[in-house]
Design an enzyme around this catalytic site. Structure first.
Site, PDB file in Angstrom:
ATOM      1  N   GLU A  33       0.815  -1.211   0.000  1.00 13.46           N
ATOM      2  CA  GLU A  33       0.000   0.000   0.000  1.00 13.46           C
ATOM      3  C   GLU A  33       0.853   1.267   0.000  1.00 13.46           C
ATOM      4  OE1 GLU A  33      -2.672  -3.220   1.056  1.00 13.46           O
ATOM      5  OE2 GLU A  33      -0.698  -2.652   1.804  1.00 13.46           O
TER       6      GLU A  33
ATOM      7  N   HIS B   5      -9.752  -5.663  10.794  1.00 14.48           N
ATOM      8  CA  HIS B   5     -10.396  -5.437   9.499  1.00 14.48           C
ATOM      9  C   HIS B   5     -11.767  -4.793   9.649  1.00 14.48           C
ATOM     10  CE1 HIS B   5      -7.411  -8.572   8.809  1.00 14.48           C
ATOM     11  NE2 HIS B   5      -7.449  -8.295   7.517  1.00 14.48           N
TER      12      HIS B   5
END
Length: 377
Positions: free
Chosen positions: A100, A169
């Site tokens: 990322e 998450h």
């Protein structure tokens, strides 16, 4: 190596990044259309709305391109980018390595040079790996360059809790990124929101954090001919009154808008008329619409999925206290996720996320129609 365990084995990894995109003038942002549409013609899912918005903006402006993990060959982890690789090729739909920080940094650099990247995070929890580029490289550049550098980039992907994916998450990042000057933070609820706000985000000259909800991707919503038109675009920073009411104002965003509307329907059967505001934009926040509603209803319930401390609801409540305190007939009620990391067990997970009943009870308290919170805890 540790990052690899976060993904399915099927991640396609392409290290070669090509940016041979033709340049042309950016399309102007579409003029704001009326906030309500009466000519619904069909239903589409949020997934289809996002896909069509990407497709149309990529077709209209060759400077727009999409990058992220599995956005190409796999057509998106959630199939948002279905068909785009075949239509626009690998120069404009780029599968990235699992890094990322790497591809967010490349995206910001491309935006510096006038391209319009759309960076997809498989989940916004993984944006923590790229938060330095989002905040220090993207959000601050325009200010620190005295206006010489604009960063027209969109960071998008699923945000908040899904189902059974655990604490790492299941975080809502609306308040996190809304805290940062230089960023715009959008939170669509319906298919209309998804189409109109994503088009606005791509056309905007500033960095935009676009927070979707995984559980909404497959939900269908009625849309009008205006929404389906390729010129359709929603104004950034403008909330939508989803349901008008006169006894209590309920503010919500993303998936919680649906819960608020369900709560309003239940309340209506008990003689309480609730006005539901779909915030749409967290930064900038439509304080004018919120305060105008509170001055009419004299009561406020804020709803969000994120943590309560320093949350979006806290900011809304303070805005009303600052601007409309004398209109309040009851304390502001704040509904938020539990102040704990998200549990994995399904029964505990449900207790950690706001439910329709929580909103109903809060609205009743605000209308002095139930016992105090302490007595019902």
């Amino acid at each position: 190596m540790l990052g690899i365990v976060r993904r399915k084995v099927g991640c396609e990894v392409f290290s070669a990044m090509k940016f041979s995109l033709a340049l042309r003038k950016v399309l102007p942002t579409g003029s704001a259309l009326p906030m309500n549409y009466s000519t619904a013609t069909k239903e589409i899912t949020v997934r289809e709305a996002l896909n069509s918005a990407l497709d149309e903006e990529m077709s209209a402006d060759p400077k727009v391109f999409l990058m992220g993990e599995e956005v190409g060959e796999y057509q998106g982890a959630y199939k948002i980018s279905k068909g785009l690789l075949e239509k626009y090729g690998p120069d404009r739909v780029l599968d990235t390595p699992i890094t990322e920080a790497g591809f967010a940094g490349i995206g910001v650099g491309a935006a510096y040079y006038g391209l319009r990247p759309v960076v997809e995070f498989m989940t916004f929890n993984f944006s923590l790996q790229a938060i330095d580029h989002i905040i220090n490289s993207a959000a601050k550049s325009n200010y620190m360059s005295a206006g010489q550098i604009s960063v027209p980039i969109v960071f998008r992907g699923p945000n908040g809790a899904a189902a059974g994916v655990g604490a790492q998450h299941s975080q809502c990042f609306a308040a996190w990124y809304a805290h940062v000057p230089g960023l715009k933070v959008l939170t669509p609820y319906s298919a209309e929101d998804a189409r109109g706000l994503l088009k606005a985000a791509i056309r905007d000259p500033d960095p935009v954090v676009f927070l979707e909800n995984e559980l909404l991707y497959g939900e269908s919503f009625p849309v009008s001919a205006e929404v389906l038109d390729s010129s359709f675009c929603l104004p950034i920073g403008k909330a939508k009154i989803e349901r008008e009411g006169k006894h209590v104002t309920i503010t919500a965003y993303s998936k919680m808008v649906g819960y608020a509307l369900q709560a309003a329907e239940i309340l209506s059967k008990e003689g309480i008329s609730a006005e539901v505001i779909n915030l749409r934009s967290i930064r900038p926040l439509d304080r004018a619409t919120i305060n105008a509603s509170v001055r009419k209803t004299n009561r406020l319930v804020t709803v969000e999925e994120g943590f309560p401390q320093h949350g979006v609801g806290a900011e809304i409540g303070m805005s009303v206290v600052e601007e409309s305190f004398e209109y309040l007939d009851a304390p502001v009620e704040r509904i938020a996720g539990a102040d704990v990391p998200m549990p994995y067990a399904a029964n505990l997970e449900r207790m950690a996320v706001p439910q329709v009943d929580n909103i109903v009870h809060a609205a009743k308290r605000a209308c002095y129609r139930s016992v105090p919170l302490a007595a019902t805890a």
